[in-house]
Scaffold this motif. Structure first.
Motif, PDB file in Angstrom:
ATOM      1  N   LEU A  11       0.829  -1.194   0.000  1.00  0.00           N
ATOM      2  CA  LEU A  11       0.000   0.000   0.000  1.00  0.00           C
ATOM      3  C   LEU A  11       0.873   1.257   0.000  1.00  0.00           C
ATOM      4  O   LEU A  11       1.715   1.450   0.880  1.00  0.00           O
ATOM      5  N   THR A  12       0.658   2.094  -0.990  1.00  0.00           N
ATOM      6  CA  THR A  12       1.467   3.304  -1.160  1.00  0.00           C
ATOM      7  C   THR A  12       0.553   4.508  -1.343  1.00  0.00           C
ATOM      8  O   THR A  12      -0.443   4.441  -2.053  1.00  0.00           O
ATOM      9  N   LYS A  13       0.895   5.585  -0.657  1.00  0.00           N
ATOM     10  CA  LYS A  13       0.158   6.834  -0.800  1.00  0.00           C
ATOM     11  C   LYS A  13       1.143   7.983  -0.948  1.00  0.00           C
ATOM     12  O   LYS A  13       1.996   8.199  -0.076  1.00  0.00           O
ATOM     13  N   LYS A  14       1.017   8.700  -2.065  1.00  0.00           N
ATOM     14  CA  LYS A  14       1.886   9.840  -2.318  1.00  0.00           C
ATOM     15  C   LYS A  14       1.064  11.116  -2.431  1.00  0.00           C
ATOM     16  O   LYS A  14      -0.044  11.113  -2.977  1.00  0.00           O
ATOM     17  N   TYR A  15       1.635  12.183  -1.892  1.00  0.00           N
ATOM     18  CA  TYR A  15       1.084  13.514  -2.059  1.00  0.00           C
ATOM     19  C   TYR A  15       2.134  14.327  -2.824  1.00  0.00           C
ATOM     20  O   TYR A  15       3.092  14.829  -2.238  1.00  0.00           O
ATOM     21  N   GLY A  16       1.984  14.383  -4.130  1.00  0.00           N
ATOM     22  CA  GLY A  16       3.027  15.008  -4.942  1.00  0.00           C
ATOM     23  C   GLY A  16       4.304  14.205  -4.867  1.00  0.00           C
ATOM     24  O   GLY A  16       4.311  12.999  -5.143  1.00  0.00           O
ATOM     25  N   GLU A  17       5.382  14.835  -4.449  1.00  0.00           N
ATOM     26  CA  GLU A  17       6.670  14.154  -4.312  1.00  0.00           C
ATOM     27  C   GLU A  17       6.824  13.472  -2.957  1.00  0.00           C
ATOM     28  O   GLU A  17       7.767  12.709  -2.746  1.00  0.00           O
ATOM     29  N   PHE A  18       5.915  13.760  -2.031  1.00  0.00           N
ATOM     30  CA  PHE A  18       6.021  13.203  -0.678  1.00  0.00           C
ATOM     31  C   PHE A  18       5.339  11.844  -0.600  1.00  0.00           C
ATOM     32  O   PHE A  18       4.177  11.691  -0.990  1.00  0.00           O
ATOM     33  N   THR A  19       6.056  10.854  -0.081  1.00  0.00           N
ATOM     34  CA  THR A  19       5.512   9.505   0.088  1.00  0.00           C
ATOM     35  C   THR A  19       5.080   9.320   1.535  1.00  0.00           C
ATOM     36  O   THR A  19       5.920   9.202   2.435  1.00  0.00           O
ATOM     37  N   ALA A  20       3.773   9.311   1.775  1.00  0.00           N
ATOM     38  CA  ALA A  20       3.249   9.158   3.133  1.00  0.00           C
ATOM     39  C   ALA A  20       3.220   7.698   3.562  1.00  0.00           C
ATOM     40  O   ALA A  20       3.409   7.380   4.741  1.00  0.00           O
ATOM     41  N   LEU A  21       2.960   6.791   2.609  1.00  0.00           N
ATOM     42  CA  LEU A  21       3.004   5.350   2.845  1.00  0.00           C
ATOM     43  C   LEU A  21       3.849   4.723   1.749  1.00  0.00           C
ATOM     44  O   LEU A  21       3.654   5.026   0.568  1.00  0.00           O
ATOM     45  N   ASP A  22       4.741   3.831   2.136  1.00  0.00           N
ATOM     46  CA  ASP A  22       5.676   3.258   1.172  1.00  0.00           C
ATOM     47  C   ASP A  22       5.598   1.732   1.202  1.00  0.00           C
ATOM     48  O   ASP A  22       6.220   1.074   2.024  1.00  0.00           O
ATOM     49  N   LYS A  23       4.756   1.170   0.329  1.00  0.00           N
ATOM     50  CA  LYS A  23       4.629  -0.287   0.172  1.00  0.00           C
ATOM     51  C   LYS A  23       4.365  -0.994   1.501  1.00  0.00           C
ATOM     52  O   LYS A  23       5.071  -1.922   1.890  1.00  0.00           O
ATOM     53  N   VAL A  24       3.323  -0.554   2.174  1.00  0.00           N
ATOM     54  CA  VAL A  24       2.961  -1.129   3.479  1.00  0.00           C
ATOM     55  C   VAL A  24       2.165  -2.412   3.283  1.00  0.00           C
ATOM     56  O   VAL A  24       1.105  -2.411   2.649  1.00  0.00           O
ATOM     57  N   SER A  25       2.675  -3.512   3.827  1.00  0.00           N
ATOM     58  CA  SER A  25       1.970  -4.808   3.803  1.00  0.00           C
ATOM     59  C   SER A  25       1.669  -5.202   5.243  1.00  0.00           C
ATOM     60  O   SER A  25       2.554  -5.639   5.978  1.00  0.00           O
ATOM     61  N   LEU A  26       0.427  -5.031   5.626  1.00  0.00           N
ATOM     62  CA  LEU A  26      -0.001  -5.232   7.012  1.00  0.00           C
ATOM     63  C   LEU A  26      -0.962  -6.410   7.078  1.00  0.00           C
ATOM     64  O   LEU A  26      -1.773  -6.611   6.180  1.00  0.00           O
ATOM     65  N   PRO A  57      -5.495   5.246  -2.159  1.00  0.00           N
ATOM     66  CA  PRO A  57      -4.082   4.866  -2.287  1.00  0.00           C
ATOM     67  C   PRO A  57      -3.562   5.188  -3.686  1.00  0.00           C
ATOM     68  O   PRO A  57      -4.313   5.153  -4.672  1.00  0.00           O
ATOM     69  N   THR A  58      -2.285   5.492  -3.759  1.00  0.00           N
ATOM     70  CA  THR A  58      -1.637   5.679  -5.051  1.00  0.00           C
ATOM     71  C   THR A  58      -1.461   4.336  -5.745  1.00  0.00           C
ATOM     72  O   THR A  58      -1.629   4.213  -6.962  1.00  0.00           O
ATOM     73  N   SER A  59      -1.126   3.313  -4.957  1.00  0.00           N
ATOM     74  CA  SER A  59      -0.996   1.950  -5.474  1.00  0.00           C
ATOM     75  C   SER A  59      -1.107   0.974  -4.322  1.00  0.00           C
ATOM     76  O   SER A  59      -1.138   1.360  -3.152  1.00  0.00           O
ATOM     77  N   GLY A  60      -1.182  -0.315  -4.656  1.00  0.00           N
ATOM     78  CA  GLY A  60      -1.319  -1.345  -3.629  1.00  0.00           C
ATOM     79  C   GLY A  60      -2.765  -1.757  -3.442  1.00  0.00           C
ATOM     80  O   GLY A  60      -3.684  -1.184  -4.048  1.00  0.00           O
ATOM     81  N   THR A  61      -2.970  -2.760  -2.601  1.00  0.00           N
ATOM     82  CA  THR A  61      -4.320  -3.301  -2.402  1.00  0.00           C
ATOM     83  C   THR A  61      -4.691  -3.363  -0.925  1.00  0.00           C
ATOM     84  O   THR A  61      -3.832  -3.443  -0.049  1.00  0.00           O
TER      85      THR A  61
END
Length: 301
Positions: A11-26, A57-61
Protein backbone atom coordinates in the motif's frame (compact mmCIF):
# COMPACT_ATOMS: atom_id res chain seq x y z
CA UNK A 1 -2.97 -18.94 13.26
CA UNK A 2 -6.00 -16.62 13.25
CA UNK A 3 -7.72 -15.73 10.01
CA UNK A 4 -6.76 -12.32 8.60
CA UNK A 5 -9.52 -9.73 8.86
CA UNK A 6 -7.50 -6.94 7.22
CA UNK A 7 -4.59 -7.10 4.81
CA UNK A 8 -2.78 -4.46 2.82
CA UNK A 9 -0.31 -5.36 0.10
CA UNK A 10 2.34 -2.83 -0.97
CA UNK A 11 0.00 0.00 0.00
CA UNK A 12 1.47 3.30 -1.16
CA UNK A 13 0.16 6.83 -0.80
CA UNK A 14 1.89 9.84 -2.32
CA UNK A 15 1.08 13.51 -2.06
CA UNK A 16 3.03 15.01 -4.94
CA UNK A 17 6.67 14.15 -4.31
CA UNK A 18 6.02 13.20 -0.68
CA UNK A 19 5.51 9.51 0.09
CA UNK A 20 3.25 9.16 3.13
CA UNK A 21 3.00 5.35 2.85
CA UNK A 22 5.68 3.26 1.17
CA UNK A 23 4.63 -0.29 0.17
CA UNK A 24 2.96 -1.13 3.48
CA UNK A 25 1.97 -4.81 3.80
CA UNK A 26 0.00 -5.23 7.01
CA UNK A 27 -1.74 -8.34 8.37
CA UNK A 28 -4.36 -8.08 11.10
CA UNK A 29 -5.75 -11.30 12.55
CA UNK A 30 -9.37 -11.70 13.57
CA UNK A 31 -9.86 -11.10 17.29
CA UNK A 32 -6.55 -9.32 17.74
CA UNK A 33 -5.85 -5.94 19.24
CA UNK A 34 -3.26 -4.61 16.82
CA UNK A 35 -1.10 -1.76 18.08
CA UNK A 36 0.23 0.44 15.27
CA UNK A 37 3.22 2.26 16.74
CA UNK A 38 4.93 5.24 15.19
CA UNK A 39 6.07 8.76 15.86
CA UNK A 40 3.86 11.69 14.95
CA UNK A 41 3.83 11.96 11.16
CA UNK A 42 4.95 8.36 10.65
CA UNK A 43 1.96 7.52 8.45
CA UNK A 44 -0.48 6.01 10.94
CA UNK A 45 -3.45 8.27 10.19
CA UNK A 46 -2.81 8.12 6.43
CA UNK A 47 -2.90 4.33 6.60
CA UNK A 48 -6.19 4.42 8.48
CA UNK A 49 -7.72 6.87 6.00
CA UNK A 50 -6.79 4.59 3.11
CA UNK A 51 -8.23 1.54 4.87
CA UNK A 52 -11.47 3.35 5.62
CA UNK A 53 -11.81 4.85 2.17
CA UNK A 54 -11.25 8.44 3.29
CA UNK A 55 -8.16 8.66 1.08
CA UNK A 56 -7.34 6.85 -2.17
CA UNK A 57 -4.08 4.87 -2.29
CA UNK A 58 -1.64 5.68 -5.05
CA UNK A 59 -1.00 1.95 -5.47
CA UNK A 60 -1.32 -1.34 -3.63
CA UNK A 61 -4.32 -3.30 -2.40
CA UNK A 62 -6.57 -3.47 0.66
CA UNK A 63 -8.48 -6.63 1.56
CA UNK A 64 -11.05 -6.87 4.36
CA UNK A 65 -12.57 -10.20 5.42
CA UNK A 66 -10.45 -12.04 2.84
CA UNK A 67 -12.30 -10.30 0.02
CA UNK A 68 -15.55 -12.17 0.73
CA UNK A 69 -17.47 -8.95 0.14
CA UNK A 70 -16.74 -5.93 -2.01
CA UNK A 71 -14.36 -3.47 -0.33
CA UNK A 72 -16.94 -0.69 -0.19
CA UNK A 73 -19.46 -3.01 1.48
CA UNK A 74 -16.85 -4.31 3.93
CA UNK A 75 -15.94 -0.76 4.94
CA UNK A 76 -19.55 -0.06 5.89
CA UNK A 77 -19.26 -2.82 8.47
CA UNK A 78 -16.20 -1.23 10.09
CA UNK A 79 -16.18 1.13 13.04
CA UNK A 80 -13.71 3.95 13.34
CA UNK A 81 -12.76 6.86 15.55
CA UNK A 82 -10.61 9.69 14.22
CA UNK A 83 -11.03 12.95 16.15
CA UNK A 84 -14.52 12.17 17.49
CA UNK A 85 -16.99 14.91 16.59
CA UNK A 86 -20.53 15.16 17.91
CA UNK A 87 -23.22 17.81 18.25
CA UNK A 88 -22.01 19.96 21.12
CA UNK A 89 -25.51 20.72 22.49
CA UNK A 90 -26.69 17.09 22.55
CA UNK A 91 -26.19 14.59 25.36
CA UNK A 92 -24.34 11.30 24.92
CA UNK A 93 -27.53 9.30 24.36
CA UNK A 94 -28.94 11.83 21.91
CA UNK A 95 -25.75 11.89 19.85
CA UNK A 96 -25.66 8.10 19.61
CA UNK A 97 -29.36 7.93 18.77
CA UNK A 98 -28.72 10.33 15.89
CA UNK A 99 -25.85 8.16 14.64
CA UNK A 100 -27.98 5.03 14.99
CA UNK A 101 -30.68 6.50 12.77
CA UNK A 102 -28.13 7.75 10.21
CA UNK A 103 -26.71 4.22 10.00
CA UNK A 104 -30.18 2.76 9.62
CA UNK A 105 -29.89 0.56 12.72
CA UNK A 106 -33.20 -0.68 14.10
CA UNK A 107 -32.02 -1.97 17.50
CA UNK A 108 -33.10 0.81 19.84
CA UNK A 109 -31.51 -0.94 22.82
CA UNK A 110 -28.03 -0.76 21.35
CA UNK A 111 -27.42 2.84 22.41
CA UNK A 112 -28.15 2.03 26.04
CA UNK A 113 -25.89 -1.05 25.88
CA UNK A 114 -22.99 0.90 24.39
CA UNK A 115 -23.28 3.79 26.84
CA UNK A 116 -23.07 1.30 29.68
CA UNK A 117 -20.11 -0.40 28.02
CA UNK A 118 -18.12 2.85 27.88
CA UNK A 119 -19.39 3.97 31.31
CA UNK A 120 -21.39 6.98 30.10
CA UNK A 121 -24.87 5.63 30.78
CA UNK A 122 -25.53 7.97 33.70
CA UNK A 123 -24.17 11.16 32.12
CA UNK A 124 -26.79 13.88 31.58
CA UNK A 125 -24.71 16.91 30.53
CA UNK A 126 -24.21 17.93 26.88
CA UNK A 127 -21.18 16.92 24.81
CA UNK A 128 -19.64 20.41 25.06
CA UNK A 129 -19.28 19.90 28.83
CA UNK A 130 -17.48 16.56 28.48
CA UNK A 131 -13.87 16.05 29.48
CA UNK A 132 -11.54 14.87 26.70
CA UNK A 133 -11.63 11.36 28.13
CA UNK A 134 -15.43 11.31 28.04
CA UNK A 135 -15.41 12.56 24.44
CA UNK A 136 -13.01 9.77 23.46
CA UNK A 137 -15.17 7.14 25.16
CA UNK A 138 -18.26 8.41 23.37
CA UNK A 139 -16.23 8.20 20.17
CA UNK A 140 -15.57 4.52 20.86
CA UNK A 141 -19.27 3.96 21.52
CA UNK A 142 -20.03 5.57 18.16
CA UNK A 143 -17.46 3.34 16.48
CA UNK A 144 -19.12 0.26 18.00
CA UNK A 145 -22.61 1.05 16.68
CA UNK A 146 -23.83 -1.80 14.52
CA UNK A 147 -21.49 -4.34 16.18
CA UNK A 148 -18.63 -4.03 13.65
CA UNK A 149 -16.12 -6.87 13.56
CA UNK A 150 -13.24 -4.42 13.00
CA UNK A 151 -12.77 -1.09 14.78
CA UNK A 152 -10.10 1.51 13.98
CA UNK A 153 -9.00 3.87 16.78
CA UNK A 154 -6.59 6.66 15.86
CA UNK A 155 -4.57 7.91 18.86
CA UNK A 156 -7.39 7.31 21.39
CA UNK A 157 -5.22 8.31 24.39
CA UNK A 158 -3.59 11.37 22.83
CA UNK A 159 -3.89 14.34 25.20
CA UNK A 160 -5.51 12.37 28.02
CA UNK A 161 -4.43 12.74 31.63
CA UNK A 162 -3.28 9.61 33.53
CA UNK A 163 -6.78 8.79 34.78
CA UNK A 164 -8.21 9.27 31.30
CA UNK A 165 -5.61 6.88 29.89
CA UNK A 166 -6.48 4.28 32.52
CA UNK A 167 -10.20 4.66 31.78
CA UNK A 168 -9.63 4.34 28.02
CA UNK A 169 -7.50 1.24 28.49
CA UNK A 170 -10.21 -0.32 30.63
CA UNK A 171 -12.91 0.40 28.06
CA UNK A 172 -10.93 -1.16 25.20
CA UNK A 173 -10.08 -4.28 27.21
CA UNK A 174 -13.66 -4.61 28.45
CA UNK A 175 -15.14 -4.26 24.95
CA UNK A 176 -12.68 -6.78 23.55
CA UNK A 177 -13.38 -9.27 26.36
CA UNK A 178 -17.16 -8.98 25.99
CA UNK A 179 -17.52 -8.81 22.23
CA UNK A 180 -14.31 -10.23 20.72
CA UNK A 181 -14.13 -7.16 18.48
CA UNK A 182 -10.93 -6.81 16.46
CA UNK A 183 -9.17 -3.50 17.07
CA UNK A 184 -6.39 -1.68 15.29
CA UNK A 185 -5.16 1.16 17.48
CA UNK A 186 -2.49 3.72 16.68
CA UNK A 187 -0.30 5.50 19.19
CA UNK A 188 3.18 6.92 19.62
CA UNK A 189 3.25 5.57 23.20
CA UNK A 190 4.43 1.95 22.97
CA UNK A 191 4.39 1.30 26.71
CA UNK A 192 0.67 2.11 26.88
CA UNK A 193 -0.25 0.02 23.84
CA UNK A 194 1.70 -2.85 25.39
CA UNK A 195 -0.94 -3.05 28.14
CA UNK A 196 -3.74 -3.86 25.67
CA UNK A 197 -2.33 -5.01 22.31
CA UNK A 198 -1.76 -8.62 21.24
CA UNK A 199 0.09 -7.75 18.02
CA UNK A 200 2.25 -4.80 17.01
CA UNK A 201 3.25 -3.06 13.83
CA UNK A 202 6.06 -0.49 13.85
CA UNK A 203 5.85 2.24 11.22
CA UNK A 204 8.30 5.05 10.49
CA UNK A 205 8.44 7.51 7.58
CA UNK A 206 5.63 5.58 5.89
CA UNK A 207 7.45 2.23 6.05
CA UNK A 208 6.10 -0.71 8.09
CA UNK A 209 9.35 -1.87 9.67
CA UNK A 210 8.13 -4.89 11.59
CA UNK A 211 5.10 -6.86 12.71
CA UNK A 212 5.52 -8.83 15.92
CA UNK A 213 3.40 -10.57 18.54
CA UNK A 214 3.32 -9.30 22.10
CA UNK A 215 4.99 -12.49 23.27
CA UNK A 216 7.87 -12.18 20.80
CA UNK A 217 8.25 -8.48 21.60
CA UNK A 218 8.73 -9.34 25.25
CA UNK A 219 11.25 -12.00 24.33
CA UNK A 220 13.31 -9.24 22.74
CA UNK A 221 12.97 -6.93 25.74
CA UNK A 222 13.16 -9.31 28.69
CA UNK A 223 15.73 -8.95 31.45
CA UNK A 224 18.95 -10.93 31.36
CA UNK A 225 22.25 -11.32 33.22
CA UNK A 226 25.38 -10.60 31.21
CA UNK A 227 28.73 -12.07 32.24
CA UNK A 228 32.13 -11.52 30.63
CA UNK A 229 34.94 -13.92 31.55
CA UNK A 230 38.28 -15.20 30.24
CA UNK A 231 37.18 -18.86 29.87
CA UNK A 232 33.60 -19.47 28.75
CA UNK A 233 33.88 -23.29 28.94
CA UNK A 234 35.01 -23.25 32.55
CA UNK A 235 32.36 -20.65 33.39
CA UNK A 236 29.65 -22.90 31.94
CA UNK A 237 30.77 -25.77 34.17
CA UNK A 238 30.60 -23.49 37.22
CA UNK A 239 27.12 -22.33 36.25
CA UNK A 240 25.93 -25.92 35.76
CA UNK A 241 27.08 -26.69 39.30
CA UNK A 242 24.57 -24.06 40.42
CA UNK A 243 21.90 -25.64 38.21
CA UNK A 244 21.92 -22.58 35.92
CA UNK A 245 21.46 -23.97 32.41
CA UNK A 246 19.59 -21.43 30.27
CA UNK A 247 22.76 -19.74 29.00
CA UNK A 248 23.68 -18.36 25.57
CA UNK A 249 27.35 -17.95 24.70
CA UNK A 250 29.01 -15.45 22.37
CA UNK A 251 32.76 -15.81 22.63
CA UNK A 252 33.56 -15.15 26.27
CA UNK A 253 30.29 -13.32 26.86
CA UNK A 254 27.53 -15.33 28.56
CA UNK A 255 23.91 -14.25 28.78
CA UNK A 256 21.56 -15.80 31.34
CA UNK A 257 17.79 -15.63 31.00
CA UNK A 258 17.30 -16.92 34.55
CA UNK A 259 18.95 -16.61 37.97
CA UNK A 260 18.94 -12.82 37.79
CA UNK A 261 18.71 -12.58 41.57
CA UNK A 262 21.74 -14.83 42.20
CA UNK A 263 24.53 -12.44 41.20
CA UNK A 264 26.68 -12.78 44.38
CA UNK A 265 26.38 -16.59 44.30
CA UNK A 266 27.29 -16.75 40.60
CA UNK A 267 30.24 -14.40 40.98
CA UNK A 268 31.61 -16.44 43.89
CA UNK A 269 31.25 -19.74 42.00
CA UNK A 270 33.05 -18.35 38.96
CA UNK A 271 35.97 -16.97 40.95
CA UNK A 272 36.31 -20.16 43.02
CA UNK A 273 36.47 -22.10 39.72
CA UNK A 274 39.48 -20.06 38.60
CA UNK A 275 37.55 -17.97 36.09
CA UNK A 276 38.60 -14.35 35.64
CA UNK A 277 35.40 -12.31 35.95
CA UNK A 278 35.58 -9.08 33.94
CA UNK A 279 31.96 -7.98 34.10
CA UNK A 280 28.61 -9.06 35.54
CA UNK A 281 25.52 -6.91 35.17
CA UNK A 282 21.77 -7.05 34.67
CA UNK A 283 20.50 -5.93 31.29
CA UNK A 284 17.04 -4.95 30.15
CA UNK A 285 15.90 -3.40 26.91
CA UNK A 286 12.86 -1.24 27.54
CA UNK A 287 10.04 -1.14 25.01
CA UNK A 288 11.00 2.41 24.11
CA UNK A 289 14.64 1.43 23.56
CA UNK A 290 13.55 -1.43 21.33
CA UNK A 291 11.42 0.94 19.27
CA UNK A 292 14.19 3.50 18.92
CA UNK A 293 16.69 0.85 17.86
CA UNK A 294 14.19 -0.29 15.25
CA UNK A 295 13.51 3.14 13.77
CA UNK A 296 17.02 4.52 14.35
CA UNK A 297 17.88 7.99 15.54
CA UNK A 298 17.53 9.60 18.93
CA UNK A 299 14.11 11.17 18.79
CA UNK A 300 11.20 11.00 21.15
CA UNK A 301 8.77 8.24 20.26
Amino acid sequence: MTQAILRTQDLTKKYGEFTALDKVSLNLGEGDIYGLVGRNGAGKTTLFKCVMGLASPTSGTITIHAGKTHLSAARKKMGFMINPSFFSYLKARENLEYLRRVKGLKDTGEVKRLLKLVELDGVKKPFKAFSLGMKQRLGIAGALLGSPSLVVLDEPINGLDPQGIIDMRGVIKNVHAQTGTTFIISSHILSELDLVATQFGFIDHGVLLQEISRRDLHEHTKKSLVIEVDQADRALVALESLNVRDVSVDGNRLTLATALDRCPEIARALVESGVALFDLHRQETTLEEYFMRLVGGDHNA
